[in-house]
Design a protein around this motif. Structure first.
Motif, PDB file in Angstrom:
ATOM      1  N   UNK A  96      38.535  37.097  51.094  1.00 28.11           N
ATOM      2  CA  UNK A  96      37.645  36.673  50.257  1.00 28.11           C
ATOM      3  C   UNK A  96      37.536  37.298  48.960  1.00 28.11           C
ATOM      4  N   UNK A  97      37.871  38.401  48.695  1.00 29.87           N
ATOM      5  CA  UNK A  97      37.509  39.160  47.417  1.00 29.87           C
ATOM      6  C   UNK A  97      37.602  38.323  46.269  1.00 29.87           C
ATOM      7  N   UNK A  98      37.253  38.580  44.997  1.00 28.98           N
ATOM      8  CA  UNK A  98      37.111  38.067  43.720  1.00 28.98           C
ATOM      9  C   UNK A  98      38.260  38.535  42.832  1.00 28.98           C
ATOM     10  N   UNK A  99      38.832  37.983  42.105  1.00 32.73           N
ATOM     11  CA  UNK A  99      39.856  38.614  41.200  1.00 32.73           C
ATOM     12  C   UNK A  99      39.451  39.828  40.510  1.00 32.73           C
ATOM     13  N   UNK A 100      39.958  41.085  40.555  1.00 33.39           N
ATOM     14  CA  UNK A 100      39.301  42.225  40.044  1.00 33.39           C
ATOM     15  C   UNK A 100      38.618  43.152  41.165  1.00 33.39           C
ATOM     16  N   UNK A 101      38.345  42.519  42.514  1.00 34.62           N
ATOM     17  CA  UNK A 101      37.736  43.098  43.299  1.00 34.62           C
ATOM     18  C   UNK A 101      38.219  42.534  44.872  1.00 34.62           C
ATOM     19  N   UNK A 102      39.507  42.423  44.845  1.00 35.17           N
ATOM     20  CA  UNK A 102      40.268  41.907  45.807  1.00 35.17           C
ATOM     21  C   UNK A 102      40.763  43.065  46.997  1.00 35.17           C
ATOM     22  N   UNK A 103      41.531  42.566  47.817  1.00 33.91           N
ATOM     23  CA  UNK A 103      42.123  43.654  48.848  1.00 33.91           C
ATOM     24  C   UNK A 103      43.374  43.929  48.328  1.00 33.91           C
ATOM     25  N   UNK A 104      43.573  45.457  48.156  1.00 27.88           N
ATOM     26  CA  UNK A 104      44.818  46.027  47.673  1.00 27.88           C
ATOM     27  C   UNK A 104      46.000  45.793  48.808  1.00 27.88           C
ATOM     28  N   UNK A 105      47.163  45.398  48.607  1.00 26.92           N
ATOM     29  CA  UNK A 105      48.274  45.110  49.535  1.00 26.92           C
ATOM     30  C   UNK A 105      49.547  45.577  48.886  1.00 26.92           C
ATOM     31  N   UNK A 106      50.572  45.804  49.647  1.00 26.10           N
ATOM     32  CA  UNK A 106      51.783  46.198  49.263  1.00 26.10           C
ATOM     33  C   UNK A 106      52.777  45.281  49.978  1.00 26.10           C
ATOM     34  N   UNK A 107      53.798  44.526  49.045  1.00 30.51           N
ATOM     35  CA  UNK A 107      54.706  43.765  49.488  1.00 30.51           C
ATOM     36  C   UNK A 107      56.001  44.152  49.023  1.00 30.51           C
ATOM     37  N   UNK A 108      56.875  44.196  49.926  1.00 28.35           N
ATOM     38  CA  UNK A 108      58.217  44.814  49.404  1.00 28.35           C
ATOM     39  C   UNK A 108      58.278  46.180  48.431  1.00 28.35           C
ATOM     40  N   UNK A 109      57.205  46.886  48.579  1.00 27.79           N
ATOM     41  CA  UNK A 109      57.147  47.941  47.783  1.00 27.79           C
ATOM     42  C   UNK A 109      56.298  47.763  46.361  1.00 27.79           C
ATOM     43  N   UNK A 110      55.890  46.563  46.198  1.00 30.77           N
ATOM     44  CA  UNK A 110      54.960  45.937  44.985  1.00 30.77           C
ATOM     45  C   UNK A 110      53.728  45.838  45.354  1.00 30.77           C
ATOM     46  N   UNK A 111      52.719  46.416  44.365  1.00 26.37           N
ATOM     47  CA  UNK A 111      51.064  46.422  44.785  1.00 26.37           C
ATOM     48  C   UNK A 111      50.798  45.107  44.344  1.00 26.37           C
ATOM     49  N   UNK A 112      49.842  44.474  45.096  1.00 25.08           N
ATOM     50  CA  UNK A 112      49.202  43.293  44.458  1.00 25.08           C
ATOM     51  C   UNK A 112      47.696  43.441  45.076  1.00 25.08           C
ATOM     52  N   UNK A 113      46.824  42.520  44.275  1.00 25.36           N
ATOM     53  CA  UNK A 113      45.472  42.409  44.656  1.00 25.36           C
ATOM     54  C   UNK A 113      45.389  40.981  45.354  1.00 25.36           C
ATOM     55  N   UNK A 114      45.089  40.881  46.676  1.00 26.67           N
ATOM     56  CA  UNK A 114      44.751  39.754  47.350  1.00 26.67           C
ATOM     57  C   UNK A 114      43.399  39.180  46.835  1.00 26.67           C
ATOM     58  N   UNK A 115      43.310  38.032  46.508  1.00 31.06           N
ATOM     59  CA  UNK A 115      41.895  37.528  46.378  1.00 31.06           C
ATOM     60  C   UNK A 115      41.777  35.955  46.619  1.00 31.06           C
ATOM     61  N   UNK A 116      40.794  35.276  46.362  1.00 29.01           N
ATOM     62  CA  UNK A 116      40.471  33.898  46.656  1.00 29.01           C
ATOM     63  C   UNK A 116      39.936  33.360  45.441  1.00 29.01           C
ATOM     64  N   UNK A 117      40.528  32.079  45.108  1.00 27.24           N
ATOM     65  CA  UNK A 117      40.247  31.506  44.019  1.00 27.24           C
ATOM     66  C   UNK A 117      38.857  31.109  43.862  1.00 27.24           C
ATOM     67  N   UNK A 118      37.989  31.104  42.805  1.00 31.99           N
ATOM     68  CA  UNK A 118      36.767  30.496  42.631  1.00 31.99           C
ATOM     69  C   UNK A 118      36.967  29.122  42.480  1.00 31.99           C
ATOM     70  N   UNK A 119      35.906  28.086  43.052  1.00 29.83           N
ATOM     71  CA  UNK A 119      35.963  26.754  42.879  1.00 29.83           C
ATOM     72  C   UNK A 119      34.963  26.054  42.408  1.00 29.83           C
ATOM     73  N   UNK A 120      33.956  26.715  41.664  1.00 30.42           N
ATOM     74  CA  UNK A 120      32.739  26.028  41.183  1.00 30.42           C
ATOM     75  C   UNK A 120      31.723  26.063  42.195  1.00 30.42           C
ATOM     76  N   UNK A 121      30.345  25.505  41.876  1.00 30.79           N
ATOM     77  CA  UNK A 121      29.469  25.647  42.578  1.00 30.79           C
ATOM     78  C   UNK A 121      28.648  24.305  43.055  1.00 30.79           C
ATOM     79  N   UNK A 122      29.229  23.301  42.115  1.00 32.30           N
ATOM     80  CA  UNK A 122      28.858  21.866  42.482  1.00 32.30           C
ATOM     81  C   UNK A 122      30.000  20.807  42.178  1.00 32.30           C
ATOM     82  N   UNK A 123      29.820  19.594  42.854  1.00 30.80           N
ATOM     83  CA  UNK A 123      30.594  18.494  42.542  1.00 30.80           C
ATOM     84  C   UNK A 123      30.733  18.216  40.901  1.00 30.80           C
TER      85      UNK A 123
END
Length: 169
Positions: free
Chosen positions: A38-65
């Motif tokens: 559930x990390x934010x972009x810039x503060x997500x979980x660092x992972x490696x897939x097939x030798x490439x590094x990524x930051x896994x994050x969850x999209x923000x979605x707003x605070x109200x309808x």
């Protein structure tokens, strides 16, 4: 036919890959957070897939309808999936995608064929404006916003991963 697809978004210097569907359903936001998903972009979980590094994050979605009716994106769901960021390679929701109904016609829209939001909400990063509930988006419309307690879960509520490419050549 059952392979994951990643939708590429080039947003300034960031290359972002957003999964075209939820990977998990019937999972609570709290459990996803325990796993580090559930990390934010810039503060997500660092992972490696097939030798490439990524930051896994969850999209923000707003605070109200009110996010459903914005014309400029205040969150990543609307910026990318709702295409308020006006990315030329991303589909823009059409009137059928915005009706907020459970119509079977939603399954056949060009927008849903890319993003697969029909019949399943996607957890988002944000708390609602009261600070009590977590936002989720989709299910009955491309820009539908709703919220639930972070320990809530159900068959129509899931996790859509997003990756930011790190150290790209």
């Amino acid at each position: 036919a059952y392979k994951l697809q990643w939708v590429e978004v080039n947003d300034g210097s960031d290359k972002i890959l957003i999964c075209d569907r939820n990977l998990l359903c019937n999972i609570a936001w709290d459990r996803l957070n325990e796993l580090g998903f559930c990390g934010t972009k810039g503060n997500g979980k660092k992972i490696t897939i097939d030798g490439q590094q990524y930051e896994l994050f969850m999209l923000t979605g707003g605070t109200s309808s009110s996010a459903q009716t914005e014309t400029t994106a205040s969150n990543e769901w609307d910026k990318y999936i709702g295409n308020l960021g006006k990315f030329s390679r991303l589909p823009t929701p059409q009137s059928q995608d915005l009706q907020n109904s459970s119509s079977s016609a939603n399954f056949t829209t060009a927008h849903n064929k890319i993003w697969n939001w029909v019949e399943c909400y996607s957890w988002c990063q944000n708390l609602d404006s009261s600070g009590s509930y977590r936002a989720y988006r989709g299910c009955t419309g491309a820009r539908v916003w709703s919220c639930n307690l972070s320990y809530g879960c159900g068959n129509t509520l899931g996790w859509r991963p997003a990756l930011r490419v790190l150290n790209a050549a």
